[in-house]
Scaffold this motif. Structure first.
Motif, PDB file in Angstrom:
ATOM      1  N   GLU A   1      64.693  38.962  17.032  1.00 36.49           N
ATOM      2  CA  GLU A   1      64.249  37.749  16.264  1.00 36.49           C
ATOM      3  C   GLU A   1      62.802  37.312  16.833  1.00 36.49           C
ATOM      4  O   GLU A   1      62.001  36.747  15.968  1.00 36.49           O
ATOM      5  CB  GLU A   1      65.256  36.649  16.784  1.00 36.49           C
TER       6      GLU A   1
ATOM      7  N   ASP B   1      60.403  39.566  14.618  1.00 37.76           N
ATOM      8  CA  ASP B   1      60.520  39.007  13.432  1.00 37.76           C
ATOM      9  C   ASP B   1      59.576  37.674  13.404  1.00 37.76           C
ATOM     10  O   ASP B   1      58.814  37.416  12.433  1.00 37.76           O
ATOM     11  CB  ASP B   1      61.810  38.770  13.025  1.00 37.76           C
ATOM     12  N   HIS B   2      59.633  36.900  14.303  1.00 39.44           N
ATOM     13  CA  HIS B   2      58.917  35.559  14.025  1.00 39.44           C
ATOM     14  C   HIS B   2      57.343  36.045  14.275  1.00 39.44           C
ATOM     15  O   HIS B   2      56.494  35.339  13.770  1.00 39.44           O
ATOM     16  CB  HIS B   2      59.362  34.807  15.303  1.00 39.44           C
TER      17      HIS B   2
ATOM     18  N   LYS C   1      56.220  37.612  10.971  1.00 38.24           N
ATOM     19  CA  LYS C   1      56.376  36.926   9.916  1.00 38.24           C
ATOM     20  C   LYS C   1      55.304  36.838   9.063  1.00 38.24           C
ATOM     21  O   LYS C   1      55.307  37.148   7.725  1.00 38.24           O
ATOM     22  CB  LYS C   1      57.035  35.531  10.112  1.00 38.24           C
TER      23      LYS C   1
ATOM     24  N   ARG D   1      59.196  44.563   7.598  1.00 38.44           N
ATOM     25  CA  ARG D   1      59.970  43.497   7.414  1.00 38.44           C
ATOM     26  C   ARG D   1      61.450  43.913   7.058  1.00 38.44           C
ATOM     27  O   ARG D   1      62.161  43.611   7.539  1.00 38.44           O
ATOM     28  CB  ARG D   1      59.693  42.656   6.280  1.00 38.44           C
TER      29      ARG D   1
ATOM     30  N   CYS E   1      64.863  43.666   9.100  1.00 40.86           N
ATOM     31  CA  CYS E   1      66.089  43.033   8.604  1.00 40.86           C
ATOM     32  C   CYS E   1      67.248  43.873   8.689  1.00 40.86           C
ATOM     33  O   CYS E   1      68.358  43.539   9.039  1.00 40.86           O
ATOM     34  CB  CYS E   1      65.796  42.830   7.145  1.00 40.86           C
TER      35      CYS E   1
END
Length: 698
Positions: free
Chosen positions: A513, A516-517, A520, A528, A532
């Motif tokens: 997470e 991913d942040h 982004k 990405r 995911c």
């Protein structure tokens, strides 16, 4: 058959070398993080703002004791509130007792200090401590930053002076003025503060909402507690009644949820039809954009139409599930009746979630305190702040004690060595992020251990009910406390090992997470997509491990074997009864979820009518609120959590009885030599033809 399921000769097998090392590793990580954080950390850095000299504002027994607010000499140099909060705004920062309340420039003050001494006395409180030389030339004062070139009306927020922004007829103003003198011979428009004002206005809007929400909580907190108490009484009453009327109550649950959703559909349609023809009600959410007053959205027909469509979809799904799963629901209800009988004999299990809550609260407190100490464990870092943009020493680190002896001030006139932020270049400071990850890992480990201890304790108590030859005569005395003692004495290593595996997966999810942040904004589609996929895979893995761990803890409570052996036996036992798992376990979870929804929804409807003053009898008692949805959502969410606490005990009871039942079927055949331990009612439910009369008790 002697009933010694809970004291086996290999009960100490859980204390294998690997599980003992798990406990030692957990203690070592916890001690290491706590020692490093508490030695180097200083929570005052979070509580108090820091001036340009590295001194805390408002700290007791210091010269700044009565100066609790941080003042910025030139707010125009601060790009956004984030810069201000992080103490990295490139301007002199000073601790003051109050924020300025007027527009004044240093030029005006110097020109009039002889016949207006009060104005000078007011202005100099925003100058550097000890400065009292109004005759010093303006150029030198501004170069050395002895005083700000101007002060503007401000108000304290987050213990820092922010410009007092407001809007008048759609125009941005400061103290009802649109222009001001910058103290350097120019008249500037308030819009020059736009870059800072855009972010500050958002912060102040959020502050306004926060204040109103706080006011609502202050007015309605005791009514919220009453609502949660009602939810607790209703949940407890339902669980007590389940022993006698499980089938009837659960059908009431099901139709009650359908009725509540049906009422919601009718209410949404009524609101939708009532707004017909009202000016502005046909606007869309997109047309009005984001509004801090959420009541604006309730004046739109589109909002109620969306609510009605969502509720209709939920109603259709529930009705279809009831139609196609009606026979399985009957079986699940019968198993719940057996579970309610077990809880009726061991009522103390209903209050065990309080123990788990206390343990988790301790874990959260430990993590939060250690995280704060780690976050504040940096040393003060000073940097050269120069007015000249071409100064080669700008933003370089410096030592304030020796700065005046260097040639920096000669090459860069007006340069100062001021406090920038907290950090450091030592080996410890470079690895603070690693310590934060270790602290988060220990937190996840401890929380999962607390949950595992609760599951193993409840499983042991309910297993003592199932394996009792004569119910309730053969149920051990104080089964819950006995089970808790066994879990602590014999199974700590196994529980820690299971919690460790789950904590590792959860930490990986946290890291994913975080990545991913951070990524982004990247344009790399493959990155990405890969993130995911990884997030999805580890989410599934976490769910699977929680399912395996839960059943492994049940087997540990029954046989006292170590975690790996118990997990393997539980997994293959469930696979050999996979149809029963799908029919009984999952349908039971669905029914218990409906029970939680009914409790939360019922108390929520009651709270809605109360806080909107639609109950005539007690309308005068209802508090006047800014946002009635604040206490309403608190009551609904709190009621759901209260119901979840009680119903989680019930779910653990059903899971334990089901696993015991499957084990009973494989180890026994109903003969006199190997009689079943299940009750006669459970035997009839699951279609067994033979049951020894000796064991057909319950």
């Amino acid at each position: 058959m002697e009933n010694k399921w809970y004291i086996r000769s290999d009960a100490f097998s859980c204390w294998s070398a690997s599980t003992i090392n798990c406990v030692h590793l957990s203690n070592m990580l916890k001690t290491m993080c706590m020692f490093a954080a508490w030695v180097h950390g200083d929570p005052r850095k979070v509580i108090y703002p820091t001036d340009s000299y590295g001194q805390f504002c408002g700290q007791k027994d210091t010269p700044n004791e009565n100066k609790t607010i941080l003042f910025y000499f030139n707010i125009l140099k601060c790009a956004s509130p984030v810069v201000l909060i992080n103490l990295q705004c490139p301007t002199t920062q000073l601790c003051v007792s109050k924020c300025p309340d007027r527009f004044v420039t240093y030029i005006d003050v110097q020109a009039s200090y002889r016949y207006k001494p009060d104005q000078w006395n007011y202005f100099k409180q925003f100058c550097k401590p000890g400065f009292n030389s109004p005759r010093k030339s303006v150029a030198q004062v501004l170069r050395d930053e002895d005083c700000p070139s101007m002060i503007i009306p401000s108000r304290p927020f987050l213990k820092r002076c922010f410009p007092d922004f407001s809007t008048k007829n759609g125009v941005l103003t400061v103290a009802n003025q649109t222009t001001f003198k910058d103290g350097r011979g120019k008249t500037r428009n308030v819009t020059d503060l736009r870059e800072a004002a855009n972010g500050i206005n958002n912060v102040l809007d959020a502050r306004s909402i926060g204040v109103k929400i706080f006011e609502d909580y202050a007015i309605s907190w005791y009514w919220i507690l009453i609502g949660l108490f009602i939810a607790m009484i209703v949940s407890l009453l339902f669980l007590v009644l389940l022993r006698f009327t499980a089938g009837v109550l659960f059908w009431i649950f099901i139709f009650g949820v359908i009725g509540i959703i049906g009422y919601g559909i009718w209410h949404c349609y009524w609101e939708y039809d009532h707004l017909k023809g009202i000016p502005g009600s046909d606007l869309t959410v997109y047309d009005i954009g984001f509004q801090t007053d959420f009541r604006v959205y309730l004046q739109l027909r589109q909002t109620w139409l969306a609510f009605m469509v969502i509720l209709c979809g939920a109603e259709v799904i529930i009705i279809l599930m009831l139609i196609f799963l009606r026979n399985r629901i009957r079986i699940a209800i019968a198993l719940l009746q057996e579970g309610s009988r077990a809880i009726g004999y061991i009522m103390s299990t209903l209050f065990y979630p309080i123990v788990t809550f206390i343990l988790i609260a301790v874990c959260i407190s430990y993590w939060a305190v250690t995280a704060v100490f780690l976050a504040t464990s940096g040393e003060p870092v000073y940097k050269v702040m120069a007015n000249q943009t071409l100064c080669k020493y700008a933003n370089l680190t410096c030592d304030p004690e020796t700065f005046n002896t260097t040639n920096v001030t000669k090459l860069c006139p007006g340069a100062q060595c001021t406090f920038a932020f907290y950090g450091g270049e030592s080996l410890y400071h470079k690895y603070i992020f690693i310590f934060q990850l270790a602290n988060a890992f220990v937190f996840l480990w401890l929380v999962n251990f607390a949950i595992a201890l609760g599951q193993c304790t409840l499983a042991g108590a309910f297993a003592s009910y199932y394996w009792a030859s004569r119910k309730p005569a053969d149920i051990p005395l104080w089964p819950l406390f006995s089970s808790f003692g066994r879990a602590i004495r014999y199974h700590t290593g196994s529980l820690a090992f299971g919690a460790l595996i789950l904590a590792i997966v959860q930490l990986i999810r946290v890291i994913l997470e975080y990545l991913d942040h951070k990524l982004k904004g990247t344009q790399n589609s493959f990155t990405r997509f890969l993130l995911c996929c990884l997030k999805c895979c580890f989410w599934c893995l976490e769910k699977f491990l929680k399912f395996i761990n839960r059943n492994a803890y049940i087997m540990i409570a029954i046989y006292g074997k170590n975690f790996c052996t118990s997990a393997k036996e539980a997994f293959f036992l469930l696979m050999r009864n996979v149809v029963r798992v799908a029919v009984l376990d999952k349908v039971t979870d669905f029914l218990l979820f409906l029970g939680k929804i009914l409790v939360a929804g019922g108390v929520g409807v009651l709270a809605f009518f109360f806080f909107t003053q639609k109950i005539p009898v007690i309308a005068q008692e209802a508090p006047t609120l800014n946002y009635y949805w604040v206490p309403l959502l608190t009551v609904i969410i709190g009621s759901y959590l209260v119901a979840h606490g009680f119903f989680s005990v019930y779910a653990m009871c059903v899971d334990t009885l089901f696993l015991c039942f499957c084990e009973d079927l494989e180890r026994n055949d109903g003969s006199t030599a190997k009689p079943y331990f299940m009750s006669a009612s459970l035997h009839r439910i699951l279609g067994k033809k033979e049951l020894s009369p000796k064991k057909a008790v319950g």
